[in-house]
Design an enzyme around this catalytic site. Structure first.
Site, PDB file in Angstrom:
ATOM      1  N   LEU A  76       0.792  -1.229   0.000  1.00 60.58           N
ATOM      2  CA  LEU A  76       0.000   0.000   0.000  1.00 60.58           C
ATOM      3  C   LEU A  76       0.825   1.280   0.000  1.00 60.58           C
ATOM      4  CD1 LEU A  76      -2.805  -1.116   2.494  1.00 60.58           C
ATOM      5  CD2 LEU A  76      -2.642  -1.537   0.025  1.00 60.58           C
ATOM      6  N   HIS A  78       2.987   4.160  -1.773  1.00 63.84           N
ATOM      7  CA  HIS A  78       3.014   4.736  -3.118  1.00 63.84           C
ATOM      8  C   HIS A  78       4.434   4.719  -3.672  1.00 63.84           C
ATOM      9  CE1 HIS A  78      -0.635   6.526  -1.387  1.00 63.84           C
ATOM     10  NE2 HIS A  78      -1.076   6.601  -2.628  1.00 63.84           N
ATOM     11  N   MET A 114       8.239   6.034   5.590  1.00 63.00           N
ATOM     12  CA  MET A 114       8.514   4.610   5.364  1.00 63.00           C
ATOM     13  C   MET A 114       9.808   4.423   4.588  1.00 63.00           C
ATOM     14  SD  MET A 114       6.290   3.228   7.147  1.00 63.00           S
ATOM     15  CE  MET A 114       6.902   1.594   6.803  1.00 63.00           C
ATOM     16  N   GLU A 115      10.098   5.333   3.680  1.00 63.02           N
ATOM     17  CA  GLU A 115      11.353   5.258   2.923  1.00 63.02           C
ATOM     18  C   GLU A 115      12.548   5.458   3.846  1.00 63.02           C
ATOM     19  OE1 GLU A 115       8.145   5.486   0.119  1.00 63.02           O
ATOM     20  OE2 GLU A 115       8.531   6.645   1.928  1.00 63.02           O
ATOM     21  N   ASP A 129      25.152  -8.374   7.724  1.00 59.03           N
ATOM     22  CA  ASP A 129      25.494  -9.374   6.717  1.00 59.03           C
ATOM     23  C   ASP A 129      26.982  -9.377   6.409  1.00 59.03           C
ATOM     24  OD1 ASP A 129      24.910 -11.352   4.624  1.00 59.03           O
ATOM     25  OD2 ASP A 129      25.463  -9.725   3.255  1.00 59.03           O
TER      26      ASP A 129
END
Length: 159
Positions: A76, A78, A114-115, A129
């Protein structure tokens, strides 16, 4: 069905928020997080001796790439045309930690929180990692939004 959340329609179905009629505004978000390490890992990062190469350089690129693809990872969200994206690191040798900070900017119709959160998370995961061969006991945490501005909710600064 009114839930108070804008990612659901009246029937409770998940939807992408319609921003068609919103005017673009300047928006920015800053997120940060920390990875706790061991002294040998800190030394490998600062000394450039990690077997997989430039740990922070690769983590920076990974975080930037991830932030640009947030819409592919988080349902959801964009797809956004980001105008600025940076990942910065601070090494705290005394605390055996690397602090990461992701800043995202655009002029658009929806926010970039969110980015920023995705960018900082993937940058820290990349450090893990690249260093896990030295010690798998590293801890990621304190991932949080520290600043946002733009849109109808205005400015947010974490206290």
């Amino acid at each position: 069905m009114s839930t108070g959340f804008n990612h659901f329609d009246e029937a409770g179905n998940a939807i992408m928020v319609d921003v068609t009629d919103k005017a673009p505004t300047y928006r920015t978000a800053v997120a940060e997080g920390t990875i706790r390490l061991t002294p040998p890992i800190v030394q490998a990062i600062t000394g450039g001796t990690a077997a997989k190469g430039d740990v922070l350089g690769v983590a920076r690129v990974a975080g930037i790439m991830a932030a640009k693809r947030t819409w592919e990872l988080i349902p959801l969200c964009h797809p956004l045309l980001l105008s600025h994206l940076s990942i910065d690191f601070t090494i705290d040798e005394a605390a055996c930690a690397v602090h990461a900070r992701c800043t995202v900017k655009l002029a658009g119709k929806t926010g970039v929180e969110m980015e920023a959160l995705t960018g900082v998370s993937v940058a820290l995961l990349t450090i893990y990692d690249m260093c896990k061969a030295l010690d798998k006991g590293m801890e990621l945490g304190e991932i949080r939004l520290v600043h946002k501005e733009g849109g109808k909710s205005g400015v947010y600064d974490r206290g």
